[in-house]
Scaffold this active site. Sequence first.
Site, short mmCIF file in Angstrom:
data_model
loop_
_atom_site.label_atom_id
_atom_site.label_comp_id
_atom_site.label_asym_id
_atom_site.label_seq_id
_atom_site.Cartn_x
_atom_site.Cartn_y
_atom_site.Cartn_z
N GLU A 163 8.16 -9.57 14.39
CA GLU A 163 8.73 -9.47 13.04
C GLU A 163 9.37 -8.11 12.83
O GLU A 163 8.72 -7.09 13.10
CB GLU A 163 7.61 -9.61 12.00
CG GLU A 163 7.32 -11.01 11.57
CD GLU A 163 6.45 -11.05 10.33
OE1 GLU A 163 5.40 -10.37 10.31
OE2 GLU A 163 6.81 -11.76 9.39
N SER B 45 0.14 -9.94 7.41
CA SER B 45 0.56 -9.89 8.82
C SER B 45 -0.46 -10.59 9.71
O SER B 45 -1.64 -10.71 9.36
CB SER B 45 0.72 -8.43 9.26
OG SER B 45 -0.55 -7.79 9.18
N PRO C 158 0.13 -9.83 0.07
CA PRO C 158 1.04 -8.81 0.63
C PRO C 158 2.00 -8.28 -0.44
O PRO C 158 1.97 -8.70 -1.59
CB PRO C 158 1.81 -9.61 1.68
CG PRO C 158 1.94 -10.96 1.04
CD PRO C 158 0.71 -11.18 0.21
N TRP C 159 2.90 -7.41 -0.02
CA TRP C 159 3.79 -6.74 -0.98
C TRP C 159 5.16 -7.40 -1.12
O TRP C 159 5.96 -6.98 -1.93
CB TRP C 159 3.98 -5.26 -0.58
CG TRP C 159 4.28 -5.02 0.88
CD1 TRP C 159 3.40 -4.56 1.81
CD2 TRP C 159 5.52 -5.24 1.57
NE1 TRP C 159 4.01 -4.48 3.04
CE2 TRP C 159 5.32 -4.89 2.91
CE3 TRP C 159 6.79 -5.69 1.18
CZ2 TRP C 159 6.33 -5.00 3.88
CZ3 TRP C 159 7.79 -5.80 2.13
CH2 TRP C 159 7.55 -5.45 3.46
N LYS D 280 -7.13 -9.12 -4.45
CA LYS D 280 -6.71 -7.76 -4.11
C LYS D 280 -5.23 -7.79 -3.75
O LYS D 280 -4.86 -8.31 -2.70
CB LYS D 280 -7.49 -7.22 -2.90
CG LYS D 280 -7.22 -5.74 -2.68
CD LYS D 280 -7.57 -5.26 -1.29
CE LYS D 280 -6.44 -5.45 -0.33
NZ LYS D 280 -5.22 -4.70 -0.65
N PRO D 281 -4.37 -7.25 -4.62
CA PRO D 281 -2.95 -7.18 -4.25
C PRO D 281 -2.72 -6.08 -3.21
O PRO D 281 -3.61 -5.28 -2.94
CB PRO D 281 -2.27 -6.84 -5.57
CG PRO D 281 -3.32 -6.22 -6.44
CD PRO D 281 -4.67 -6.68 -5.94
N CYS E 56 8.69 -14.03 5.08
CA CYS E 56 8.07 -14.56 6.30
C CYS E 56 8.86 -15.73 6.90
O CYS E 56 8.72 -16.02 8.08
CB CYS E 56 6.64 -14.97 6.00
SG CYS E 56 6.52 -16.03 4.56
N THR F 113 -3.52 -8.28 10.58
CA THR F 113 -4.57 -8.20 9.56
C THR F 113 -5.30 -9.54 9.45
O THR F 113 -6.52 -9.57 9.25
CB THR F 113 -3.98 -7.78 8.19
OG1 THR F 113 -3.21 -6.59 8.38
CG2 THR F 113 -5.06 -7.52 7.18
N GLU G 79 -2.07 -17.17 5.85
CA GLU G 79 -0.61 -17.35 5.84
C GLU G 79 -0.03 -16.08 6.44
O GLU G 79 -0.01 -15.04 5.80
CB GLU G 79 -0.09 -17.56 4.41
CG GLU G 79 -0.58 -18.83 3.75
CD GLU G 79 -0.03 -20.09 4.37
OE1 GLU G 79 0.94 -20.01 5.15
OE2 GLU G 79 -0.58 -21.16 4.08
#
Length: 490
Positions: A379, A227, A149-150, A174-175, A282, A230, A248
Amino acid sequence: MDKLTHYPMVIGENLVTTGSEDLIEPATGRPFATVALGNKTDVEQAVLAAKAAQTSWAALSYGERSAALMQLADALEAKSEMLAELESRNAGKPTKLTIGGDIPFAIDNLRYFAAAVRRQEGSAAGEYVGGYTSFTRREPVGIVGAITPWNYPFMMAIWKLGPALAAGNAVVIKPAPNTPITTIELAKIALESGFPAGLINVVTGGAEVGEAICTHPDIRMVSFTGSTRTGQRIAELACPMVKRVTLELGGKAPFVVFADADIEAAARGAIPACYMNSGQDCTAATRIYVQDAVFDQFLTRFSELSRSLRVGDPFDSATDLGPLASQAHRLKVHGMVEEARQQGVKVAIGGSLPAGEGFYYPPTILVDAPQDSNCVQQEIFGPVAVVNRFTEEADAVQLANDTPYGLAGSVWTSNVQCAMRMVAAMDCGTVWVNDHLPIASEQPHGGFKQSGIGKDMSYYALEEYTVVKHVMLELTGEAKKAWHAVVFDG
Ligand code: NAD
């Protein structure tokens, strides 16, 4: 205008650009670099490069792999200021956080895995069936697909690469599309420092690249952080191919304050807990439950401290909160605050979109929100805390556990028996007592319920990236008669 720096993908020993897209700087809202936009073919190339490198990597002794990873950690450390600056520019994180936290902590995580693999072992041999000796081996899974994730781009990359590589795997990573730069730089530094090509392959892009990773037949495991929605999609894609999946996912951490707690410490502790990384964490404390008798005292002090925080330029050393990572995300955060306001929830501080450039959002406190409202259940992933009240310990347990998530939570009390009862009752992967947020490379991080499957960090993570093989040796030299007699007569 100066030409923007371009960041290509890293596939094997090659720097590759298929398509290209702009990266937006969260502090200004303007493009500051371009990045390659990969596709399914790039994933296929990356898998070929990974396969070519993995067998000889897995054949190295644990000590040799450990030495190579330690050397990689040193090479990253030598470039840590550059990595921190890029992370701050790309993700909008204050340099205070990237230089002082994210980058050195991630390098420590890598060193932990480099060391931990040297104690990896199978089970000792034993005679569980007469005439046979059994033991187990731990072997690498093979090629691992990692999707990150970012919110902590470099750290999340290391949380995947560290244990995967230590265990003898090669990785296609894959970022997130908007924050790929430090993962690309990590792979480039690895190549420059002599780390074997093909073990770290970076393919940039969005869902198309992610889905190609999840469905590639030679990728035997998908390690995902992101998330819950996803994560569900990734499980859907990977499970028909019986791939191993670690997920995660999201969190909605409770922060429970009992009347006997040190209220000043709790109010101070709630500041990093709610606002670190502008709440894009998170494990952030997003639901604060305070016992009736100290509710006003806590809320007053927490609001005072929240108002004193400095929101601004990530490169200013005085900044506490940088911008949110993208405009789309800022609008989502504000939309959830607005929805709460329209439902009659009191907005004690913050809650308005600032004018001017950049994706900034102020510390925001919502008070007495209904337990079933979205701001309590879902969230928000921004600098927004909900402060609610409870009366009895049993209410605190019920409220703390009442969301689909179960990543982390904390309890604040001076009563050790109450603390231990809450630790046992809280349905989440990490519980802090009289603090909220710190983590350690040696300890596991991972969620219960819809917060995920599996663990990052710690020895448990190393195990996630291995498969266990049972080896059974026949000891008599004449395939055991009694056993064979079950099937054959004589
Ligand atoms: P996201 O789920 O939108 O995206 C995560 C990654 O998945 C990105 O790389 C994205 O491009 C990719 N992706 C999107 N659709 C895909 C698909 N269909 N197939 C494969 N890959 C796909 O999450 P995000 O918004 O980038 O990150 C924030 C989320 O991450 C929050 O929910 C947060 O709680 C979670 N998170 C969890 C942890 C943890 O340790 N549990 C840590 C950090 C962040």
